[in-house]
Write a protein that holds these residues in place. Structure first.
Motif, PDB file in Angstrom:
ATOM      1  N   TRP A   2      -1.954   1.786  -5.192  1.00 17.30           N
ATOM      2  CA  TRP A   2      -1.653   3.217  -5.159  1.00 17.30           C
ATOM      3  C   TRP A   2      -2.861   3.997  -4.651  1.00 17.30           C
ATOM      4  O   TRP A   2      -3.967   3.824  -5.158  1.00 17.30           O
ATOM      5  CB  TRP A   2      -1.305   3.731  -6.548  1.00 17.30           C
ATOM      6  CG  TRP A   2      -0.192   3.023  -7.266  1.00 17.30           C
ATOM      7  CD1 TRP A   2      -0.315   2.073  -8.237  1.00 17.30           C
ATOM      8  CD2 TRP A   2       1.224   3.233  -7.101  1.00 17.30           C
ATOM      9  NE1 TRP A   2       0.930   1.680  -8.689  1.00 17.30           N
ATOM     10  CE2 TRP A   2       1.891   2.376  -8.008  1.00 17.30           C
ATOM     11  CE3 TRP A   2       1.986   4.071  -6.287  1.00 17.30           C
ATOM     12  CZ2 TRP A   2       3.275   2.332  -8.123  1.00 17.30           C
ATOM     13  CZ3 TRP A   2       3.364   4.029  -6.391  1.00 17.30           C
ATOM     14  CH2 TRP A   2       3.993   3.166  -7.295  1.00 17.30           C
ATOM     15  N   THR A   3      -2.668   4.860  -3.683  1.00 19.23           N
ATOM     16  CA  THR A   3      -3.733   5.734  -3.193  1.00 19.23           C
ATOM     17  C   THR A   3      -3.315   7.181  -3.388  1.00 19.23           C
ATOM     18  O   THR A   3      -2.409   7.673  -2.705  1.00 19.23           O
ATOM     19  CB  THR A   3      -4.028   5.486  -1.702  1.00 19.23           C
ATOM     20  OG1 THR A   3      -4.382   4.122  -1.501  1.00 19.23           O
ATOM     21  CG2 THR A   3      -5.172   6.381  -1.222  1.00 19.23           C
ATOM     22  N   ALA A  59       0.985   5.487  -0.651  1.00 18.22           N
ATOM     23  CA  ALA A  59       0.338   6.781  -0.856  1.00 18.22           C
ATOM     24  C   ALA A  59       1.077   7.543  -1.949  1.00 18.22           C
ATOM     25  O   ALA A  59       2.313   7.508  -2.013  1.00 18.22           O
ATOM     26  CB  ALA A  59       0.351   7.584   0.438  1.00 18.22           C
ATOM     27  N   HIS A 102      -0.284   3.677   5.226  1.00 20.16           N
ATOM     28  CA  HIS A 102       0.405   3.089   4.086  1.00 20.16           C
ATOM     29  C   HIS A 102       1.813   2.644   4.463  1.00 20.16           C
ATOM     30  O   HIS A 102       2.366   3.059   5.475  1.00 20.16           O
ATOM     31  CB  HIS A 102       0.462   4.092   2.936  1.00 20.16           C
ATOM     32  CG  HIS A 102      -0.883   4.595   2.506  1.00 20.16           C
ATOM     33  ND1 HIS A 102      -1.714   3.871   1.692  1.00 20.16           N
ATOM     34  CD2 HIS A 102      -1.554   5.739   2.823  1.00 20.16           C
ATOM     35  CE1 HIS A 102      -2.837   4.557   1.485  1.00 20.16           C
ATOM     36  NE2 HIS A 102      -2.762   5.688   2.167  1.00 20.16           N
ATOM     37  N   GLU A 103       2.396   1.820   3.604  1.00 17.94           N
ATOM     38  CA  GLU A 103       3.752   1.331   3.844  1.00 17.94           C
ATOM     39  C   GLU A 103       4.821   2.294   3.328  1.00 17.94           C
ATOM     40  O   GLU A 103       5.978   2.224   3.757  1.00 17.94           O
ATOM     41  CB  GLU A 103       3.929  -0.039   3.191  1.00 17.94           C
ATOM     42  CG  GLU A 103       3.089  -1.118   3.856  1.00 17.94           C
ATOM     43  CD  GLU A 103       2.973  -2.366   3.013  1.00 17.94           C
ATOM     44  OE1 GLU A 103       3.880  -3.218   3.107  1.00 17.94           O
ATOM     45  OE2 GLU A 103       1.984  -2.503   2.267  1.00 17.94           O
ATOM     46  N   SER A 131       0.854  -1.188   0.000  1.00 21.55           N
ATOM     47  CA  SER A 131       0.000   0.000   0.000  1.00 21.55           C
ATOM     48  C   SER A 131       0.888   1.235   0.000  1.00 21.55           C
ATOM     49  O   SER A 131       1.687   1.444   0.920  1.00 21.55           O
ATOM     50  CB  SER A 131      -0.899   0.005   1.245  1.00 21.55           C
ATOM     51  OG  SER A 131      -1.648   1.201   1.306  1.00 21.55           O
TER      52      SER A 131
END
Length: 369
Positions: free
Chosen positions: A40-41, A8, A68-69, A6
């Motif tokens: 992707w966020t 951002a 997120h990571e 994950s």
């Protein structure tokens, strides 16, 4: 079984909106090849958010990013907004809120890339910049505004913990490379913070067997980097010195457009952030000529930190092949655009026979496509 990460995404301002999507495509291609995927966020934060809401990011921005990571960052800065607002409203709160105290900035020359130096070949160094304290502090102020007695005071803040941990990271990195570590200092002129820096760095490095430490005054170090950068391997520096040296190193190997960086929280208590060095470049934004290499190489740093080392190595090799053979953007003496360079790197990455792909790229580039 596929691994999912994950991440951002903050494209930010200027050319960030051009180079970030290009780099994301290449990461996705590497994921397809190596069995992982990125969720992707996107977060639409930056100068446009400031114009609309009066802040560079929402008040709960760090809480949202913490889910997120990693954070994949493009650029920040706009001509109509003062730089101290854009920087202190977005980048610095993320770096400090997430204790990203290592700013890792590699600089490596690839044969075939034009450099202002007479002999750049063999330049391959890593600058470890202290990223959350030092000269970039909030301590100080301006007094007597508008009078003849007006003064500005800016305090540099160096803590034992902050200096020791970045020095320890640099020493460990040097131990994995050549065993040689250079510390940037100015202890002959800055009589409190820099002797303190020298002492704490030496103590921290002494805990890493086999690492040879050399302290060099920043002015002499800058000159030596231009005259013979090959003599350096890992350089550890304070926030300000590291910032300046890394831009100089990028210019020495060809262009600031190829410079990658990682804002690391080595303990992984918080997500790390990955951003190229080049900034928003408003003078060329929207023209499709921004060099995507810095952002793509930054993506490789991110994948390496996430544990996808083979994918990172493949991206770096594809970047090297394209830097060597073309196409190239104008900052490297070429006439190609962002999309052309990114697509060439993607093709090189997915090619099953890289040597043949490189030959094809050379032929295509010489014919003007």
């Amino acid at each position: 079984m596929s691994t999912h990460y994950s991440v951002a995404v903050i494209a930010g301002d200027g050319i960030g909106h051009e180079v970030v999507p290009a780099a994301m495509d290449i990461v996705d291609a590497a994921g397809s090849r190596h069995g992982f995927s990125i969720d992707w966020t996107p977060y639409p934060w930056g100068s446009e958010h400031y114009r609309t809401h009066g802040t560079m990011m929402p008040t709960d921005g760090l809480d949202r990013l913490a889910q997120h990571e990693a954070v994949f960052f493009g650029a920040v800065g706009a001509p109509d907004i003062p730089d101290h607002i854009t920087l202190w409203g977005l980048l610095i709160p993320i770096r400090r809120g997430f204790q990203q105290y290592v700013n890792l900035r590699p600089a490596r020359h690839v044969k075939g890339v034009r450099s202002p130096l007479a002999e750049p070949d063999g330049t391959d160094l890593m600058i470890v910049r202290e990223n959350v304290e030092g000269e970039y502090s909030e301590v100080g102020g301006r007094f007597g505004r508008g009078t003849d007695a007006e003064l500005a005071v800016q305090e540099a803040v160096f803590t034992r913990k902050g200096t020791a941990r970045v020095a320890a990271y640099a020493a460990e990195l040097a131990a994995r490379r050549s065993g040689k570590l250079t510390s940037a200092t100015k202890s002959n002129g800055i009589i409190h913070s820099m002797p303190f820096w020298d002492e704490v760095v030496a103590e921290a490095v002494a805990q890493q067997p086999g690492v040879e430490l050399r302290s060099v005054l920043i002015d002499a170090l800058a000159a030596a980097m231009v005259s013979r950068p090959q003599q350096f391997d890992v350089i550890v520096a304070s926030n300000l010195f590291g910032d300046i040296l890394s831009d100089l190193a990028a210019a020495c190997v060809g262009s600031i457009g190829v410079a990658a960086s990682a804002n690391l929280n080595p303990e992984r208590t918080y997500p790390s952030m990955f951003e190229p060095v080049h900034g928003s470049a408003p003078d060329i934004a929207g023209r499709g000529i921004a060099n995507p290499v810095g952002q793509i190489s930054t993506a490789a740093l991110m994948l390496d930190f996430l544990g996808e080392t083979k994918a990172a190595a493949d991206i770096n090799q594809a970047v090297d092949d394209v830097l060597r053979d073309g196409p190239r953007t104008p900052d490297l003496g070429g006439q190609d655009g962002t999309r052309e360079v990114a697509e060439a790197i993607r093709k090189q990455l997915v090619c099953s026979r890289p040597a043949e792909c490189s030959a094809g790229l050379r032929r295509q580039h010489s014919l003007g496509r």
